[in-house]
Write a protein that holds these residues in place. Sequence first.
Motif, mmCIF file in Angstrom:
data_model
loop_
_atom_site.group_PDB
_atom_site.id
_atom_site.type_symbol
_atom_site.label_atom_id
_atom_site.label_comp_id
_atom_site.label_asym_id
_atom_site.label_seq_id
_atom_site.Cartn_x
_atom_site.Cartn_y
_atom_site.Cartn_z
ATOM 1 N N TYR A 3 0.834 -1.193 0.000
ATOM 2 C CA TYR A 3 0.000 0.000 0.000
ATOM 3 C C TYR A 3 0.868 1.242 0.000
ATOM 4 O O TYR A 3 2.011 1.221 0.450
ATOM 5 N N ALA A 4 0.294 2.343 -0.489
ATOM 6 C CA ALA A 4 0.927 3.652 -0.440
ATOM 7 C C ALA A 4 -0.047 4.632 0.200
ATOM 8 O O ALA A 4 -1.260 4.527 0.006
ATOM 9 N N ILE A 5 0.494 5.576 0.944
ATOM 10 C CA ILE A 5 -0.290 6.653 1.530
ATOM 11 C C ILE A 5 -0.056 7.858 0.630
ATOM 12 O O ILE A 5 1.077 8.351 0.526
ATOM 13 N N GLY A 48 5.034 4.211 1.892
ATOM 14 C CA GLY A 48 4.585 2.944 1.326
ATOM 15 C C GLY A 48 5.048 1.814 2.226
ATOM 16 O O GLY A 48 6.064 1.945 2.913
ATOM 17 N N PHE A 49 4.284 0.748 2.245
ATOM 18 C CA PHE A 49 4.647 -0.399 3.078
ATOM 19 C C PHE A 49 4.181 -1.685 2.420
ATOM 20 O O PHE A 49 3.248 -1.683 1.616
ATOM 21 N N ASP A 50 4.853 -2.775 2.778
ATOM 22 C CA ASP A 50 4.550 -4.078 2.180
ATOM 23 C C ASP A 50 3.501 -4.876 2.948
ATOM 24 O O ASP A 50 2.739 -5.624 2.351
ATOM 25 N N HIS A 51 3.491 -4.753 4.269
ATOM 26 C CA HIS A 51 2.609 -5.590 5.081
ATOM 27 C C HIS A 51 1.966 -4.765 6.195
ATOM 28 O O HIS A 51 2.644 -3.980 6.850
ATOM 29 N N GLY A 52 0.686 -4.988 6.380
ATOM 30 C CA GLY A 52 -0.059 -4.332 7.448
ATOM 31 C C GLY A 52 -1.540 -4.461 7.155
ATOM 32 O O GLY A 52 -1.942 -4.689 6.015
ATOM 33 N N ASP A 53 -2.337 -4.294 8.177
ATOM 34 C CA ASP A 53 -3.790 -4.352 8.038
ATOM 35 C C ASP A 53 -4.270 -2.983 7.558
ATOM 36 O O ASP A 53 -4.225 -2.006 8.324
ATOM 37 N N PRO A 111 4.617 1.403 14.027
ATOM 38 C CA PRO A 111 4.291 0.234 14.852
ATOM 39 C C PRO A 111 3.277 -0.719 14.203
ATOM 40 O O PRO A 111 3.088 -1.836 14.675
ATOM 41 N N LEU A 112 2.619 -0.277 13.122
ATOM 42 C CA LEU A 112 1.518 -1.051 12.542
ATOM 43 C C LEU A 112 1.871 -1.798 11.265
ATOM 44 O O LEU A 112 1.111 -2.667 10.839
ATOM 45 N N VAL A 113 2.986 -1.459 10.626
ATOM 46 C CA VAL A 113 3.290 -2.016 9.313
ATOM 47 C C VAL A 113 4.713 -2.547 9.262
ATOM 48 O O VAL A 113 5.527 -2.273 10.144
ATOM 49 N N ALA A 114 4.996 -3.275 8.196
ATOM 50 C CA ALA A 114 6.355 -3.770 7.945
ATOM 51 C C ALA A 114 6.698 -3.492 6.484
ATOM 52 O O ALA A 114 5.810 -3.419 5.627
ATOM 53 N N GLY A 115 7.971 -3.354 6.219
ATOM 54 C CA GLY A 115 8.419 -3.186 4.843
ATOM 55 C C GLY A 115 8.264 -1.778 4.309
ATOM 56 O O GLY A 115 7.949 -1.600 3.130
ATOM 57 N N ILE A 116 8.502 -0.766 5.160
ATOM 58 C CA ILE A 116 8.464 0.615 4.673
ATOM 59 C C ILE A 116 9.687 0.821 3.790
ATOM 60 O O ILE A 116 10.814 0.531 4.181
ATOM 61 N N GLY A 117 9.453 1.351 2.597
ATOM 62 C CA GLY A 117 10.553 1.586 1.673
ATOM 63 C C GLY A 117 11.529 2.611 2.213
ATOM 64 O O GLY A 117 11.123 3.594 2.831
ATOM 65 N N PRO A 118 12.828 2.420 1.991
ATOM 66 C CA PRO A 118 13.838 3.334 2.536
ATOM 67 C C PRO A 118 13.702 4.762 2.012
ATOM 68 O O PRO A 118 14.056 5.712 2.704
ATOM 69 N N HIS A 119 13.151 4.934 0.823
ATOM 70 C CA HIS A 119 13.016 6.272 0.249
ATOM 71 C C HIS A 119 11.804 7.021 0.799
ATOM 72 O O HIS A 119 11.581 8.173 0.435
ATOM 73 N N TYR A 120 11.045 6.352 1.661
ATOM 74 C CA TYR A 120 9.879 6.998 2.246
ATOM 75 C C TYR A 120 10.025 7.236 3.742
ATOM 76 O O TYR A 120 9.146 7.791 4.370
ATOM 77 N N ARG A 121 11.128 6.836 4.311
ATOM 78 C CA ARG A 121 11.346 7.046 5.743
ATOM 79 C C ARG A 121 11.721 8.511 6.008
ATOM 80 O O ARG A 121 12.275 9.172 5.139
ATOM 81 N N PRO A 122 11.413 8.999 7.215
ATOM 82 C CA PRO A 122 11.839 10.362 7.550
ATOM 83 C C PRO A 122 13.345 10.519 7.327
ATOM 84 O O PRO A 122 14.138 9.642 7.655
ATOM 85 N N GLY A 123 13.700 11.628 6.740
ATOM 86 C CA GLY A 123 15.095 11.895 6.407
ATOM 87 C C GLY A 123 15.494 11.387 5.039
ATOM 88 O O GLY A 123 16.562 11.729 4.537
ATOM 89 N N HIS A 160 -5.341 9.253 0.646
ATOM 90 C CA HIS A 160 -5.868 7.918 0.368
ATOM 91 C C HIS A 160 -4.820 6.867 0.699
ATOM 92 O O HIS A 160 -3.620 7.099 0.523
ATOM 93 N N LEU A 161 -5.280 5.724 1.123
ATOM 94 C CA LEU A 161 -4.443 4.539 1.275
ATOM 95 C C LEU A 161 -4.733 3.696 0.039
ATOM 96 O O LEU A 161 -5.851 3.212 -0.140
ATOM 97 N N VAL A 162 -3.730 3.562 -0.834
ATOM 98 C CA VAL A 162 -3.930 2.986 -2.162
ATOM 99 C C VAL A 162 -3.145 1.692 -2.290
ATOM 100 O O VAL A 162 -1.959 1.631 -1.965
ATOM 101 N N GLN A 163 -3.820 0.664 -2.796
ATOM 102 C CA GLN A 163 -3.164 -0.607 -3.064
ATOM 103 C C GLN A 163 -2.285 -0.441 -4.298
ATOM 104 O O GLN A 163 -2.712 0.102 -5.313
ATOM 105 N N VAL A 164 -1.033 -0.889 -4.195
ATOM 106 C CA VAL A 164 -0.098 -0.794 -5.321
ATOM 107 C C VAL A 164 0.478 -2.172 -5.617
ATOM 108 O O VAL A 164 0.566 -3.008 -4.734
#
Length: 176
Positions: A3-5, A48-53, A111-123, A160-164
């Motif tokens: 998903y992507a925010i 963006g993240f790979d896993h989460g509800d 705390p809710l997801v896993a697999g956040i892409g490195p290019h989307y992390r703070p900094g 939006h929370l969008v499925q990618v």
Amino acid sequence: MPYAIELFLDERADGRVRQIWGALDTHGISSLGSIPDTHYHPHVTLSGFDHGDPTQVARALRPVLVNSVGMPLVLESLGFFLTDEAPVFFGVVPSPPLLALHHAVHQVIEPLVAGIGPHYRPGGLLPHCTLAVGVSDRARVLDVVSRFPAPIPARAAGAHLVQVPGGHHSIQLTTA
């Protein structure tokens, strides 16, 4: 499913980006809007993240994103990611409000997801609005995009929370 925010753009900016998508398509560069079996909107991705509800993530994000509608977003520069996907994009000015929103989103989702892409992390965020992927002829892209006035002033029309990939499933997080 990942998903992507995303912050969707206001009607005027959305229309201008779609005009550029159309011009790229006309000149043999497949825009994000012309990828078969997709439903992409012009947008700026906050994370963006790979896993989460997705339902749990959406519920947690709504209070954080409620004030994002109307946030100014300036699409000011043309850029290329030098990756296998070879995207071309409009760089979005990393304003203090945008970066603060990005940081707040991450405080909620980490705390809710896993697999956040490195290019989307703070900094590590390079805010952008994708125009096309799989670009091999950067000169042609520059020629096409330079025919349109820039910068493009925009406002966030909603989050939006969008499925990618594809944008087929979207959970609206804010209302205009």
